[in-house]
Design a protein around this motif. Structure first.
Motif, PDB file in Angstrom:
ATOM      1  N   PRO A  84      -3.673   9.657 -20.039  1.00  0.00           N
ATOM      2  CA  PRO A  84      -2.098  10.104 -19.885  1.00  0.00           C
ATOM      3  C   PRO A  84      -1.138   9.077 -19.517  1.00  0.00           C
ATOM      4  O   PRO A  84       0.217   9.336 -20.014  1.00  0.00           O
ATOM      5  CB  PRO A  84      -2.233  11.057 -18.986  1.00  0.00           C
ATOM      6  N   TRP A  85      -1.457   7.835 -19.213  1.00  0.00           N
ATOM      7  CA  TRP A  85      -0.481   6.975 -18.823  1.00  0.00           C
ATOM      8  C   TRP A  85       0.255   6.243 -20.079  1.00  0.00           C
ATOM      9  O   TRP A  85       1.238   5.524 -19.735  1.00  0.00           O
ATOM     10  CB  TRP A  85      -0.869   5.924 -18.047  1.00  0.00           C
ATOM     11  N   MET A  86      -0.696   6.372 -21.296  1.00  0.00           N
ATOM     12  CA  MET A  86      -0.015   5.852 -22.359  1.00  0.00           C
ATOM     13  C   MET A  86       1.282   6.294 -23.044  1.00  0.00           C
ATOM     14  O   MET A  86       2.048   5.376 -23.513  1.00  0.00           O
ATOM     15  CB  MET A  86      -1.152   5.656 -23.579  1.00  0.00           C
ATOM     16  N   GLU A  87       1.354   7.429 -23.274  1.00  0.00           N
ATOM     17  CA  GLU A  87       2.531   8.094 -23.775  1.00  0.00           C
ATOM     18  C   GLU A  87       3.795   7.761 -23.272  1.00  0.00           C
ATOM     19  O   GLU A  87       4.853   7.200 -23.764  1.00  0.00           O
ATOM     20  CB  GLU A  87       2.400   9.559 -23.895  1.00  0.00           C
ATOM     21  N   PRO A  88       3.939   7.732 -21.730  1.00  0.00           N
ATOM     22  CA  PRO A  88       5.121   7.285 -21.112  1.00  0.00           C
ATOM     23  C   PRO A  88       5.219   5.771 -21.638  1.00  0.00           C
ATOM     24  O   PRO A  88       6.522   5.304 -21.724  1.00  0.00           O
ATOM     25  CB  PRO A  88       4.717   7.428 -19.502  1.00  0.00           C
ATOM     26  N   LEU A  89       4.339   4.988 -21.457  1.00  0.00           N
ATOM     27  CA  LEU A  89       4.222   3.404 -21.872  1.00  0.00           C
ATOM     28  C   LEU A  89       5.097   3.484 -23.556  1.00  0.00           C
ATOM     29  O   LEU A  89       5.838   2.527 -23.803  1.00  0.00           O
ATOM     30  CB  LEU A  89       3.074   2.823 -21.887  1.00  0.00           C
ATOM     31  N   PHE A  90       4.427   4.251 -24.362  1.00  0.00           N
ATOM     32  CA  PHE A  90       5.070   4.315 -25.710  1.00  0.00           C
ATOM     33  C   PHE A  90       6.503   4.850 -25.788  1.00  0.00           C
ATOM     34  O   PHE A  90       7.392   4.084 -26.476  1.00  0.00           O
ATOM     35  CB  PHE A  90       4.329   5.153 -26.551  1.00  0.00           C
TER      36      PHE A  90
END
Length: 164
Positions: A84-90
């Motif tokens: 779940p941490w990837m989408e905010p990074l994108f």
């Protein structure tokens, strides 16, 4: 080496730069990743670093930085639904790529995947060529790779020839 040289030429003089190191790896054995990457990329430059752990939900405020460095990782963007941490990074990378934003981005391995994925590129596992590449590898840009304004500007300032 060429990338580090380009950054040193661009920012060799002038005010201290404020860079964010976005760590995308949480394995214990890679905890010194930021020191290695930051030292190699900005040797001889005046840079103040601030580290953020994307895996723990930490991301920088773009208005506080001149550049962001997205680290390598054992993770792959094709597994974003499991992390779940990837989408905010994108989302952060899309904001950094916006024309109104002056923040530079550098991606290392996973960081390059993340930038490509965030900007609509296709990232997949290299099942047909599992060999590890070290050194220079020629790149072929296909289709509408340079339709995104950020990629066009980045390629033009990095010496790529764009045939569109």
């Amino acid at each position: 080496a060429a990338l580090a040289s380009m950054f040193r030429r661009r920012w060799a003089r002038g005010r201290r730069q404020r860079w964010a190191f976005i760590k995308t790896e949480d394995a214990e054995k890679w905890q010194d990743l930021s020191e290695l990457s930051c030292a190699a990329l900005t040797r001889g430059m005046c840079v103040d670093w601030q580290e953020f752990n994307a895996c723990a939900g930490e991301l920088p405020d773009l208005k506080d930085h001149d550049a962001i460095l997205i680290s390598g990782s054992r993770y792959n963007v094709t597994d974003a639904d499991k992390h779940p941490w990837m989408e905010p990074l994108f989302g952060l990378l899309r904001a950094a790529a916006d024309k109104s934003c002056s923040v530079r981005m550098v991606g290392v391995c996973f960081g390059c995947q993340a930038i490509a994925h965030a900007l609509g590129g296709s990232v997949r596992c290299a099942d047909d060529d599992p060999s590890f590449k070290y050194g220079s590898v020629p790149l072929d840009f296909v289709g509408d790779a340079f339709d995104h304004d950020f990629l066009r500007r980045a390629a033009a300032t990095s010496g790529f020839n764009i045939n569109s």
